[in-house]
Design an enzyme around this catalytic site. Structure first.
Site, short mmCIF file in Angstrom:
data_model
loop_
_atom_site.label_atom_id
_atom_site.label_comp_id
_atom_site.label_asym_id
_atom_site.label_seq_id
_atom_site.Cartn_x
_atom_site.Cartn_y
_atom_site.Cartn_z
N CYS A 92 -45.77 -24.00 19.50
CA CYS A 92 -45.02 -25.04 18.84
C CYS A 92 -45.29 -26.43 19.87
CB CYS A 92 -43.42 -24.94 18.67
SG CYS A 92 -42.91 -26.49 18.00
N CYS A 95 -41.84 -28.75 20.09
CA CYS A 95 -40.81 -28.38 20.40
C CYS A 95 -40.67 -26.80 20.41
CB CYS A 95 -39.31 -28.55 19.25
SG CYS A 95 -39.75 -28.14 17.71
N SER A 96 -40.32 -25.98 19.73
CA SER A 96 -39.98 -24.44 20.03
C SER A 96 -40.01 -23.55 19.02
CB SER A 96 -38.91 -24.26 21.02
OG SER A 96 -37.63 -24.67 20.16
N CYS A 97 -40.67 -24.14 17.82
CA CYS A 97 -40.79 -23.32 16.26
C CYS A 97 -41.35 -21.76 16.76
CB CYS A 97 -41.27 -24.12 15.38
SG CYS A 97 -40.52 -25.74 15.00
#
Lengths: 191, 219
Positions: A92, A95-97
């Site tokens: 991702c 962000c941090s998906c």
């Protein structure tokens, strides 16, 4: 940081926005219920049951939902299969998906700049950081999780596991092998 | 927004350094931040895209030098201040001193915990037919919205192929600004590594993003 966090929690709970016990319950649920063991069960099942494998590739949310042990799987889960010709890797960049219900909370490296910046431009270099080297003709497919779809890599079943039970197979499935930055453990190798 | 959070393709951040036997949280406060973000979001103080936008809006030097959960904390504080759920007076005092603002879904209680353990639902009924289908060649538009978007810079202006259609989803670009869910078709679009990174790039690399229809034009 600790004091600042405690102050914010005091402000919010004094305003009646939440019961601090509910925060305890959230943390406890994350600590005990999610983790890569969920994904490993799914992969082991796909390795053992061709009909399940196909169902997983067709609609992973639906297929995982039939297993029972991961009852709260989210919508739009997508399983992507590694083959001798193609290796999948998930990132991702924005962000941090990450598929929490399959793999737990993401590790720090997954959320940090080195991985997010390089995975889409130099995935082989990133794999080298993990000690993984693939044939130079293998296609590397990077999935950037830019929406509310979530990706789970279905790694290749290690050879030498013929006749193994799902429990035995699940022990070979590492978190990183389901992100695509690692490969499953091989039978007999030290864990 | 063209922020430092949009990291795909940047150089200079160094090697990926996995931590053996990494704990779920490195400090106890990290778990409280995670739980507060989940609880306040579930109670209706903000949606997930707004929380992303506030993290992206942190000053670049702060974003790059803060740990993951510190970014979450700073973004949460800014968001709650901006939306009026807390005031500067509260922060200065370290306690609630101004009246609470009602939450859309009411206070978050232990009974609500199950709700946050499942991911939200983002699929929506389609307001119009899909413009693209699997196999179509599309170009990621050369657009630079100053607010939240999920179109990373590294694909803008580049041509790829639609591979999958995920149906219609909540559109982050509007919902992040409280401008409505504005559902849009969502597609997996695959780009050749050389299309993105030039003729010297490794020819075996393919990169996909999930792109909302307004990000794309026929190519």
């Amino acid at each position: 940081m600790e004091l600042r966090v405690r102050a914010l929690e005091s402000i919010l709970s004094e305003k009646g926005y939440f019961d601090p016990a509910a925060l305890d319950a959230i943390v406890q649920a994350y600590e005990t219920r999610i983790g890569p063991h969920n994904g490993a069960r799914v992969v082991a099942k796909a390795w053992s049951d061709p009909a399940f494998r196909q169902a997983l590739l067709d609609d992973a949310t639906k297929a995982v939902g039939t297993l029972g042990h991961v009852s709260r799987v989210g919508d739009h889960l997508v399983a992507v299969e590694n083959t001798p010709d193609r290796h999948n890797m998930v990132v991702c960049t924005l962000c941090s998906c990450y598929p929490w219900e399959m793999l737990g909370l993401p590790p720090v490296w997954y959320k940090a700049a080195p991985y997010r910046s390089r995975a889409v431009k130099d995935p082989r270099g990133v794999l080298a950081d993990f000690g993984v080297s693939l044939p130079k003709e293998t296609e590397i497919r990077v999935w950037d999780s830019t929406a509310e779809t979530r990706f789970l890599v279905l790694p290749m079943r290690p050879s030498g596991t013929e006749g193994w039970s799902e429990d035995q197979l699940a022990d070979l499935v590492t978190r990183d092998s389901m992100i695509g930055t690692g490969l499953p453990k091989t039978p007999g190798a030290p864990s | 927004m063209n922020g430092v959070h949009d990291m795909g393709g940047m150089d200079g951040f160094g090697k990926v350094e996995p931590e053996p036997n990494e704990p779920m949280f490195h400090e106890e406060w990290e778990s409280r931040v995670l739980a507060m973000v989940r609880a306040m979001g579930a109670a209706g103080a903000f949606n997930i895209d707004a929380s992303r936008f506030y993290r992206e809006s942190l000053p670049p030097h702060v974003y790059l030098s803060s740990s993951y959960y510190k970014k979450w904390l700073l973004g949460l504080e800014d968001l709650l201040l901006a939306k009026g759920y807390i005031g500067k007076e509260d922060v200065a005092a370290g306690h609630a001193v101004i009246p609470a603002k009602p939450l859309k879904r009411g206070p978050f209680a232990v009974a609500d915990v199950e709700r946050v353990m499942a991911r939200g639902k983002f699929g929506r009924t389609a307001p119009a037919a899909a413009k693209f289908k699997a196999g179509d060649r599309v170009r990621a538009k050369n657009i630079h919205p100053a607010t939240h978007t999920r179109l990373p810079r590294y694909v803008r202006g580049h041509v790829g192929v639609v591979e999958r259609d995920h149906g219609c989803h909540v559109y982050p670009d509007t919902v992040a600004n409280d401008a409505g869910e504005n559902p849009q078709w969502l597609y997996t679009v695959v780009f050749d590594g050389r299309e993105l990174w030039g003729p010297d790039a490794d020819p075996t690399i393919k990169v996909s993003i999930d792109a909302f229809e307004p990000y794309l034009e026929p190519a």
